[in-house]
Design a protein around this motif. Structure first.
Motif, PDB file in Angstrom:
ATOM      1  N   ALA A  89      47.088  30.196  12.047  1.00  0.00           N
ATOM      2  CA  ALA A  89      47.900  30.457  13.245  1.00  0.00           C
ATOM      3  C   ALA A  89      49.376  30.633  12.925  1.00  0.00           C
ATOM      4  O   ALA A  89      50.083  31.395  13.604  1.00  0.00           O
ATOM      5  CB  ALA A  89      47.711  29.331  14.259  1.00  0.00           C
ATOM      6  N   ASP A  90      49.857  29.953  11.888  1.00  0.00           N
ATOM      7  CA  ASP A  90      51.282  30.051  11.541  1.00  0.00           C
ATOM      8  C   ASP A  90      51.668  31.442  11.047  1.00  0.00           C
ATOM      9  O   ASP A  90      52.850  31.790  11.047  1.00  0.00           O
ATOM     10  CB  ASP A  90      51.635  29.015  10.467  1.00  0.00           C
ATOM     11  N   VAL A 126      51.623  42.228   4.486  1.00  0.00           N
ATOM     12  CA  VAL A 126      50.641  42.087   5.571  1.00  0.00           C
ATOM     13  C   VAL A 126      49.269  41.785   4.987  1.00  0.00           C
ATOM     14  O   VAL A 126      48.756  42.537   4.151  1.00  0.00           O
ATOM     15  CB  VAL A 126      50.595  43.372   6.428  1.00  0.00           C
ATOM     16  N   ALA A 127      48.682  40.677   5.457  1.00  0.00           N
ATOM     17  CA  ALA A 127      47.372  40.260   4.961  1.00  0.00           C
ATOM     18  C   ALA A 127      46.232  40.907   5.740  1.00  0.00           C
ATOM     19  O   ALA A 127      45.169  41.192   5.184  1.00  0.00           O
ATOM     20  CB  ALA A 127      47.239  38.741   5.026  1.00  0.00           C
ATOM     21  N   ASN A 128      46.429  41.144   7.039  1.00  0.00           N
ATOM     22  CA  ASN A 128      45.343  41.682   7.862  1.00  0.00           C
ATOM     23  C   ASN A 128      45.920  42.217   9.168  1.00  0.00           C
ATOM     24  O   ASN A 128      47.090  41.971   9.491  1.00  0.00           O
ATOM     25  CB  ASN A 128      44.303  40.599   8.146  1.00  0.00           C
ATOM     26  N   GLU A 264      48.558  39.811  10.564  1.00  0.00           N
ATOM     27  CA  GLU A 264      48.624  38.516   9.878  1.00  0.00           C
ATOM     28  C   GLU A 264      49.471  38.708   8.625  1.00  0.00           C
ATOM     29  O   GLU A 264      49.158  39.549   7.775  1.00  0.00           O
ATOM     30  CB  GLU A 264      47.220  38.041   9.494  1.00  0.00           C
ATOM     31  N   LEU A 265      50.557  37.968   8.530  1.00  0.00           N
ATOM     32  CA  LEU A 265      51.462  38.107   7.394  1.00  0.00           C
ATOM     33  C   LEU A 265      51.009  37.236   6.230  1.00  0.00           C
ATOM     34  O   LEU A 265      50.336  36.209   6.422  1.00  0.00           O
ATOM     35  CB  LEU A 265      52.890  37.731   7.802  1.00  0.00           C
ATOM     36  N   LYS A 266      51.394  37.658   5.056  1.00  0.00           N
ATOM     37  CA  LYS A 266      51.144  36.836   3.876  1.00  0.00           C
ATOM     38  C   LYS A 266      51.960  35.548   3.976  1.00  0.00           C
ATOM     39  O   LYS A 266      53.002  35.510   4.642  1.00  0.00           O
ATOM     40  CB  LYS A 266      51.561  37.599   2.614  1.00  0.00           C
ATOM     41  N   PRO A 271      58.912  37.410   9.860  1.00  0.00           N
ATOM     42  CA  PRO A 271      58.901  38.625  10.694  1.00  0.00           C
ATOM     43  C   PRO A 271      60.016  39.619  10.352  1.00  0.00           C
ATOM     44  O   PRO A 271      59.795  40.829  10.390  1.00  0.00           O
ATOM     45  CB  PRO A 271      59.060  38.072  12.111  1.00  0.00           C
ATOM     46  N   HIS A 272      61.212  39.110  10.033  1.00  0.00           N
ATOM     47  CA  HIS A 272      62.317  40.029   9.759  1.00  0.00           C
ATOM     48  C   HIS A 272      62.073  40.846   8.489  1.00  0.00           C
ATOM     49  O   HIS A 272      62.700  41.899   8.284  1.00  0.00           O
ATOM     50  CB  HIS A 272      63.648  39.272   9.661  1.00  0.00           C
ATOM     51  N   ASP A 273      61.141  40.395   7.624  1.00  0.00           N
ATOM     52  CA  ASP A 273      60.809  41.156   6.417  1.00  0.00           C
ATOM     53  C   ASP A 273      60.118  42.476   6.760  1.00  0.00           C
ATOM     54  O   ASP A 273      60.061  43.376   5.912  1.00  0.00           O
ATOM     55  CB  ASP A 273      59.904  40.336   5.493  1.00  0.00           C
ATOM     56  N   LEU A 274      59.567  42.590   7.970  1.00  0.00           N
ATOM     57  CA  LEU A 274      58.855  43.809   8.369  1.00  0.00           C
ATOM     58  C   LEU A 274      59.703  44.740   9.227  1.00  0.00           C
ATOM     59  O   LEU A 274      59.233  45.810   9.616  1.00  0.00           O
ATOM     60  CB  LEU A 274      57.575  43.451   9.132  1.00  0.00           C
TER      61      LEU A 274
END
Length: 837
Positions: A89-90, A126-128, A264-266, A271-274
């Motif tokens: 969830a994080d 991005v993981a998923n 889903e981020l690694k 968020p600002h990395d995207l």
């Protein structure tokens, strides 16, 4: 000597006798402590039983406050847990869209291709991903026909969020384009059991064709989340992305801006990395109009539910928590007040116990045990009230409240710790003051050093009255604003209008068929008119509207509008007044597809202050070849909530885009049950197999103002509780005051005092406090409610009515209560009063 002997032996660290003696000392100490506590509880119970009335008032008042705070605490806990049980969830986020012009797109959706492109282009970030299209359609099984909400989405749904299947293979669930995963609730609804993998259901497409879908999985009970349930849209059927073709939908494309998308981020990626990657992908792939106006951003799923739709859930949590805190505080103050007042009547008891050798610490323990015992009893009663009141409060808040036995085990420490804390808080003052009095003063019943805590108790009573008045004023103003929503002229007539979703065949032939059905329904004796449309005036527009500009004008000066797709009977069905022109032609002709109706705001925005001047003018949409002719201008009406201004609106004929969802029917006044039955019978003949799931427009508006209605109900409940607690407190304090002043009353009567004079004596003690506290609460309530009303463009004006009514009600109830309590003492025989001490 024995005690000294044992003590000496216990001092020897190694002998067998020393170990035995240490055990004996420990046993005697525990036994002594047990007997002491037992005596404290026996004395405390006798004291409570001796003063049954005060004890009952105290216990009930406190239990109401504790129960309400527990219920609100459970509600808040449930709201904060939404999305918390999702897998990783994080690291889960929802893609949102910020448009320079809000009319260009929807905040909750994003570009369809963006999540997949992020995963493929930036795999280290991005993981998923998961994105879906929301639709509704007719679903059948045998003789069961219902309209259901459906998600068409990626196969990553189960693995990405940790949703598990009760039946079926999660790896194969979304491989077949004509398979479906359903919830256990839907399995029971259609099949009467949950083990239904391999069974089929029939789903209708948007061109009217039907096909069987095979059940590939049945979900276990889903936790509260905003993946399968978003902003009131809850899905129970999940289809693979490949099924989109069957419905004529598209889940891809850089110009498709209406997909709900998640990523889903690694671990370690923020968020600002995207931000730069997203801007780059949109600039390279999307149209210039989209790339110049759209700013995508990520919102954590853990906070999305709280902050969505203007943060309505977070505001609700803060509001009800604030109310619960003050209700509990009032109940505790009540409890402390009565405890202090009652303890001062026991000064002689304290004096006798001190003369007989009682130690101060023993007397302090006695008071603390008594108050804690009272709180324990109140807590037990509060838990019973919790069980009884939970369904009622769940209905008020529009959200299920967790059952008493469904919490984690450590939660059950909260009632125990709360009881201990409140008990110590209530008992500490009398424990310190009364146990510290000299024996002589105690025996004489003197408490002159603190003037019987009069000012302390009056201050606490004033706080209670002020809080109750504050809540009462707030409840009246909230109620007035909600009534304003439903009582104000909203620009159209919602009375007797019912609507229902219809089967979809989004083709010219399908529109013509539905228009024929609409005309046949309108011919019923019970029906005034009927309309086919994509939207109903409930704030739920199907998408962002296009921009309009004058023919020959600059497209850069185009006006963003909210576009509605309707037939020529829409204005007649909803009684939307026309300022000029006509609402299309009475009977559809091909030329109507090139006509457009605008509202008065749009007319002014396009440069025609006089609606008549707009009739016959030509407007265009940037990027479209169609040239629209304005044939009508409607009066402004509220399509959405009154929190926002009425914006520019435009109506195109339903035959232009061939998209529709609703049939709206205006019934004639009369027997509604008979009219609905006739409408349902005709519907079954014209649309066999299509469920007639109708709603009144009043229900749609109730959903639009759901949070305000919930707040209104919650404020009413809080007002009742606050007034009950205040009255219980006044009842207890007046009873104690009458009891302590019984002899004074007798002397006053012997000296010629009237009944009215004695009643006035007690009114003087409490009424002044009530008036001052209520008057002080009024400006605070005005400031708070004025701030709340500023959130609405269309709102009431705060008048003196809520304040006058609140002051009058509080004073009247106080006077009645005090009069009822004191009149008995005032009428009693003065001889009995003089013998009371």
């Amino acid at each position: 000597m024995t005690g000294v002997y044992i003590f000496n032996l216990a001092g020897d660290g190694k002998s067998r006798d020393a170990k035995y003696c240490r055990r004996e000392v420990s046993r005697l100490y525990i036994l002594n402590l047990k007997n002491m506590l037992q005596n404290y509880f026996i004395i405390a119970w006798r004291s409570l039983w001796k003063n049954k009335v005060y004890s009952l008032i105290n216990i009930f008042g406190l239990s109401v406050g504790i129960a309400f705070s527990f219920l609100i605490g459970a509600y808040v806990w449930g709201e904060l847990r939404v999305n918390s049980s999702l897998k990783d969830a994080d690291n889960q986020y929802i893609l949102q869209s910020k448009w320079k012009d809000p009319n260009m797109g929807i905040e909750i959706t994003s570009i369809a291709q963006l999540p997949k492109a992020l995963k493929e282009t930036y795999p280290k970030l991005v993981a998923n991903y998961y994105h879906w299209d929301a639709i509704s359609s007719n679903i059948s099984k045998g003789d069961k026909h219902f309209r259901e909400s459906i998600q068409i989405g990626d196969s990553t749904l189960l693995n990405m969020y940790g949703f598990s299947l009760a039946y079926g293979n999660p790896k194969m669930a979304f491989t077949n384009p004509f398979s479906a995963v359903i919830t256990d609730k839907m399995a029971l609804k259609y099949f009467g059991k949950t083990e239904v993998v391999g069974q089929t259901i029939n789903i209708e497409s948007f061109n009217g064709t039907k096909r069987d879908f095979t059940i590939a999985g049945v979900l276990n009970k889903l936790p509260d989340n905003t993946v399968t349930s978003v902003n009131g849209y809850t899905s129970d059927f999940f289809l693979p992305a490949s099924a989109a073709v069957f419905f004529g939908r598209n889940l891809d494309g850089w110009n498709n801006i209406y997909m709900v998308s998640y990523v889903e981020l690694k671990k370690g990626v923020r968020p600002h990395d995207l931000e730069k990657p997203m801007r780059h992908l949109i600039k390279v792939n999307a149209s210039k109009q989209i790339s110049d106006n759209l700013t995508p951003y990520l919102v954590p799923l853990k906070t999305f539910y709280l902050d969505a739709t203007g943060g309505v859930v977070r505001k609700m949590i803060y509001t009800v928590s604030f109310i619960a805190f003050f209700i509990l505080l009032m109940a505790i103050i009540n409890f402390v007040n009565i405890c202090i007042g009652r303890s001062s009547t026991r000064m002689k008891e304290m004096g006798i116990r001190k003369v007989l050798g009682g130690l101060r610490k023993q007397l302090m323990r006695q008071f603390l045990v008594e108050s804690t015992l009272l709180v324990m009893l109140a807590t037990v009663l509060a838990l019973v009230i919790y069980l009884l009141a939970r369904p009622f409060l769940s209905d008020i808040l529009g959200k299920g409240i967790t059952g008493l036995f469904a919490f984690p085990r450590y939660f059950y420490l909260i009632p125990l710790l709360s009881a201990l804390f409140i008990g110590l808080l209530a008992g500490i003052y009398p424990a310190l003051i009364l146990s510290g009095l000299k024996s002589v003063d105690s025996l004489k019943g003197k408490l002159s050093s603190v003037k019987e805590s009069v000012w302390l108790r009056k201050t606490l009573v004033a706080f209670q009255f002020g809080t109750a008045a504050f809540v009462f004023i707030g409840a009246i103003i909230v109620s007035q604003q909600v009534n304003f929503f439903f009582g104000k002229d909203i620009g159209f007539n919602k009375d007797y209008v019912v609507y229902a979703q219809v089967p979809r065949d989004w083709s010219p032939k399908g529109v013509q068929k539905m228009e024929t059905i609409r005309r046949q329904l309108a011919q019923l004796a019970e029906v005034s008119s009927a309309s086919l449309s994509y939207e109903i005036p409930d704030g739920g527009n199907g998408g962002a509207g296009p921009q309009l500009y004058k023919m020959g004008g600059d497209p850069k000066n185009a006006v963003s509008t909210q576009m509605l797709s309707t037939d020529n009977q829409y204005a007649a069905t909803y009684k939307i007044p026309l300022k000029a022109g006509i609402f299309f032609t009475p009977f559809y002709t091909p030329g109507d597809s090139a006509k457009i109706v605008i509202n008065e705001t749009a007319s002014k925005a396009l440069g025609w202050a006089d609606p008549k001047a707009a009739i016959g003018q030509f407007v265009k949409v940037p990027g479209m070849t169609t040239q629209f002719t304005i044939c009508g201008v409607t009066a402004d009406f509220h399509f959405g909530s009154m929190q926002g201004h009425i914006g520019p609106m435009a109506f195109v004929n339903v035959n232009f885009g061939t998209n529709y969802r609703y049939l709206s029917v205006k019934l004639k006044p009369g027997d509604m049950q008979k009219s609905i039955a006739a409408l349902q019978q005709k519907w079954s003949l014209l649309l066999p197999g299509a469920p007639f799931e109708y709603h009144f427009m009043d229900e749609a508006l109730a959903r639009l103002y759901k949070s305000e209605i919930q707040l209104k109900k919650a404020s009413y409940a809080a007002t009742v509780l606050a007034i009950v607690i205040v009255l219980l407190g006044v009842l207890g304090l007046i009873s104690l005051s009458v009891q302590k002043r019984t002899r004074e009353i007798g002397i006053r009567k012997v000296l010629g005092s009237s009944v009215q004079g004695i009643i006035a004596l007690f009114l003087k003690e409490f009424l002044g406090v009530a008036i001052i506290s209520v008057v002080v609460a009024c400006p605070l309530a005005w400031l708070m409610m004025h701030s709340w009303l500023n959130g609405y463009v269309y709102r009431i004006t705060i008048t003196s009515y809520p304040f006058i009514l609140s002051i009058a009600m509080m004073i009247l109830t106080t006077v009645l209560l005090i009069t009822i309590q004191t009149i008995n003492a005032a009428l009693s025989n003065p001889v009995r009063s003089l013998r009371s001490e």
